[in-house]
Design an enzyme around this catalytic site. Structure first.
Site, mmCIF file in Angstrom:
data_model
loop_
_atom_site.group_PDB
_atom_site.id
_atom_site.type_symbol
_atom_site.label_atom_id
_atom_site.label_comp_id
_atom_site.label_asym_id
_atom_site.label_seq_id
_atom_site.Cartn_x
_atom_site.Cartn_y
_atom_site.Cartn_z
ATOM 1 N N HIS B 325 24.918 -7.378 43.748
ATOM 2 C CA HIS B 325 24.583 -6.196 42.925
ATOM 3 C C HIS B 325 25.174 -5.984 41.667
ATOM 4 C CE1 HIS B 325 24.401 -4.817 47.438
ATOM 5 N NE2 HIS B 325 23.961 -3.818 46.832
ATOM 6 N N GLY B 326 25.876 -6.940 41.321
ATOM 7 C CA GLY B 326 26.231 -6.759 39.853
ATOM 8 C C GLY B 326 27.416 -7.843 39.438
#
Lengths: 313, 482
Positions: B325-326
């Site tokens: 996701h990041g």
């Protein structure tokens, strides 16, 4: 597949009829909290009164355009004392798209001696939807409203247009659209609104705004300048005074050079006002500030031969 | 180009009309998909088209090479080439800053200062999605579950298919690629279902998610000055926002694909009606979790190994999921949180006890089911605090304030009227979701309605709700940042 396409078109036609009816019914029945995309709690600035008064105005010495930085910074009474008739066509959050539309609608009829266009980056970065809705609800309906709708291109504007049209056709009171008095400001005349208090609660709070320049707004700003030149109307571009912090923040995030488009003056460099005494909030003057600024502004215009001298009363 | 814009509303009918005019030629139809998908993607930034096409070309050639040899060593070499190229692209564009900054911080701990500066560039939209999609192709061809693509056009169409290119669902080659290699016929019922799903997706995003963002964002920005009750409201609204935003996008993607005769994988199955975290992860971002299950968890041994290895495997999957996701520690903590919730269920063998929709066939859930749903939702919301916060310290502080006695005072709200309206909208929204929970998407249940007047009335009401409640300012899709 043809059945599918036919059904889609039929649905769109039915929707085009039902949606306005639904919208109007919703507007009549529901309380204001459920109508944020219809009339959105009225913006400040008394746009309805201003535009109604504008219809009786012709050939003012100075016409001001722009956002609340325009209509809160120039008091017609002070200009009147120096012999100048002005009108303030600034409206809340007015972007270049909306200003361009107002210029097209009114400039030929009004024929001002000078246009003072109050500029700031915000008018080039905002979507202008709320400002356009403000105009759509408060100005008279006409075919040129379709151009405003296509320029801003947002469902809120369409809703506002349908709502206003319905209110023009149906025998319903428009009192909720007219902002005669609210507890923050008072309408004076010639487009000027005055804050009732000297300063706001969050005086020095600087709100974060998005800083991406909108291509549409830049294009419309360029078009405004061209239109003024084409009509032979003199104009200047100005930025009104802000508190020191706000002016610094604005300068450090500058993305656009207004000086490329005509005579431009940033009055943050010209006049020194006191943050505590002269400002309502970070970027709006209070009446003391307006008095001080307007006297300076008139002298500055006369000294720089921007406007012919008038006999003082 | 965003789904919720006039540009897309003009783009879609044109693409649709020409697509079905070309239905006599599969090659031309696929070529049209490629052209329009590249236009769609290039609308953001044409420079990244090169990246997309290059990534697709590498995997297409790998697919050919994998079937041109039976020597296992060579086959592995080609597979690793695909993985290295795809993960390399992802690592470079998405994780470079993270690794460099943490590398520098680690050296600073020992008193060394490194002058290493990461390159400044834009993250290509959709890179996390299409690299995973192309990797799944290479892996499935390697595993001989799939024959390589017949030609580059159909393969590029599979990679770049515009409905799901930038934010999923992450499609499997075994599921989607064969659909590009066989004739598609127009199906009226599918097209209508597609339009319903698009409408529902738009409502989720533009009415529910965007309005939640307008209230949740200021709460998360000013959390230190707000009472716990407001912070609780903030995280609940964020939970609704992220669901509305992401599942809304998936609905629009799946519905759009149906218009063109394609079936995409279901990506969300009413996750907030889950009775435990195990069920939640079978209903939330299904395409990603199943990707990690098939390509990471199972190759590591899955559940067929000893207890400690099962724990390791679960931790690895959730860590990678968070990291996907990041490039920030708070996403990793979010992953760890869910791993901590999931592992006990796994070890007790309870992670698959709820396989059917809650209260299936009934109007209302039982008290026990409500309790389990509330507990699961609460646990998930704790994770969302990490997901949403700018860093771990802020997340812990947010949770600390939320759990303080100020949780029991009246929430302090800037926009009371709007919040009240939004809460009503959310209640109506989840009522409709509850009503449709046994279908693929909530409005899918309308397919069983015989009255076309009734169906059209529902559509018109929903469209009117869009017009009445969508936000004035554009709010970007959350998952575009991934």
């Amino acid at each position: 597949m043809w059945k599918f396409i036919f059904k889609c078109f039929s649905f769109l036609l039915v929707g085009a009829v039902i949606y306005p009816l639904f919208l109007v019914g919703w507007g009549i029945i529901m309380p204001v909290q459920f109508k944020s995309n219809l009339i959105n709690t009225p913006l400040l600035g008394f746009t309805s009164e201003k535009l109604a008064e504008l219809r009786r105005v012709s050939q003012p010495d100075i016409l001001f355009l722009g956002s609340s930085h325009a209509y809160r910074s120039f008091d017609p009474r002070i200009f009147q004392q120096s012999g100048y008739r002005i009108f303030n066509l600034g409206t809340s959050q007015q972007t270049a798209v909306v200003t361009n539309w107002l210029v097209d609608r009114y400039m030929d009829r009004i024929k001002p001696g000078l246009v003072v266009y109050v500029v700031d980056q915000g008018m080039l970065t905002s979507s202008g939807v709320e400002s356009a809705v403000d105009i759509m609800l408060n100005d008279s309906m006409g075919l040129d409203m379709l151009r405003l709708l296509s320029d801003v291109n947002h469902i809120n504007l369409l809703n506002a247009g349908i709502y206003h049209l319905a209110w023009d056709i149906l025998p319903l009171s428009k009192s909720h659209m007219i902002q005669k008095f609210n507890n923050k400001e008072k309408y004076i005349s010639a487009g000027y609104s005055i804050y009732l208090k000297d300063s706001s609660k969050n005086k020095f709070v600087i709100q974060k705004n998005k800083l991406a320049l909108s291509k549409v707004n830049i294009f419309k700003f360029q078009k405004i300048i061209l239109n003024l030149k084409k009509r032979g109307i003199s104009y200047i571009l100005v930025t009104t005074p802000f508190t020191k912090d706000y002016a610094l923040k604005r300068r450090s995030s500058a993305l656009f050079n207004f000086a490329d488009y005509g005579p431009y003056t940033d009055f943050n460099d010209e006049i020194k006002l006191d943050d505590n005494t002269h400002f309502y909030d970070a970027h709006h003057l209070n009446q003391k500030g307006v008095n001080e600024f307007n006297r300076y502004f008139i002298r500055w215009m006369e000294d720089n031969r921007i406007i012919p001298l008038k006999g003082k009363k | 180009m965003l789904f919720n814009t006039l540009d897309f509303a003009i783009f879609l009918p044109i693409v649709f009309a020409i697509y079905w005019m070309l239905s006599l030629s599969l090659v031309r139809q696929n070529a049209w998909i490629v052209i329009t998908s590249l236009v769609f993607y290039g609308w953001w930034d044409w420079r990244f088209l090169f990246l997309l096409i290059s990534s697709a070309l590498v995997d297409y050639l790998v697919g050919i090479k994998l079937t041109s040899t039976d020597i296992e060593k060579h086959r592995k070499y080609w597979l690793w080439l695909s993985i290295v190229v795809n993960l390399g692209l992802l690592g470079f564009f998405k994780y470079q800053h993270f690794f460099i900054e943490n590398f520098v911080s680690a050296f600073r701990l020992f008193g060394y200062t490194l002058d290493v500066r990461p390159l400044q560039y834009i993250l290509p939209v959709g890179i996390s999605f299409y690299t995973f999609q192309t990797m799944s192709y290479s892996i499935d061809v390697y595993r001989r579950r799939l024959l390589p693509a017949q030609n580059f056009t159909s393969f590029l169409a599979y990679v770049s298919f515009f409905p799901q290119l930038v934010a999923g669902p992450i499609e499997r080659a075994t599921h989607l690629l064969p659909q590009f290699e066989k004739e598609r016929t127009f199906s009226y019922p599918n097209a209508v279902q597609g339009m319903r799903q698009i409408l529902w997706g738009l409502l989720k995003k533009m009415v529910i998610a965007d309005n939640c963002a307008a209230i949740a964002d200021p709460i998360f920005a000013e959390y230190a000055n707000l009472p716990g009750s407001t912070l609780l409201l903030g995280v609940i609204l964020f939970a609704v926002q992220i669901y509305g935003d992401f599942s809304g996008y998936s609905d629009i993607a799946i519905g759009t694909a149906k218009l063109f005769g394609f079936e995409l994988l279901q990506n969300f199955a009413f996750p907030y009606f889950s009775r435990d975290v195990g069920e939640f992860w079978r209903r939330w971002h299904i395409s990603l979790t199943s990707w990690f299950k098939d390509y990471v968890y199972i190759p590591l041994g899955g559940s067929r190994v000893g207890r400690w290895k099962i724990i390791r495997n679960v931790l690895v999957v959730f860590l990678l999921s968070g990291f996907w996701h990041g490039p920030n520690w708070q996403y990793i903590v979010w992953g760890v949180w869910h791993a901590l919730l999931f592992v006990p269920l796994m070890l007790l063998g309870n992670n698959r006890q709820y396989l059917h929709p809650v209260a299936a066939g009934k109007l209302l859930p039982s008290f026990g089911e409500i309790t389990r749903m509330v507990i699961t939702f609460s646990l998930v919301c704790i994770g969302w605090v990490f997901f949403r916060s700018p860093d771990i310290t802020s997340a812990f502080e947010y949770l600390r304030i939320m759990a303080s006695p100020s949780l029991f005072i009246i929430p302090k709200l800037e926009q009371e009227a709007m919040t009240f309206t939004l809460i009503l909208l959310i209640l109506v929204f989840f009522s409709v979701e509850w009503w449709g929970r046994e279908s693929q998407f909530a409005l899918g249940r309308l397919e069983g309605w015989s009255s076309s007047v009734g169906r059209w009335a529902v559509y018109l009401i929903l469209l009117s709700m869009l017009g009445l409640f969508m936000k004035a300012e554009d709010v970007p899709f959350i998952y575009f940042q991934f």
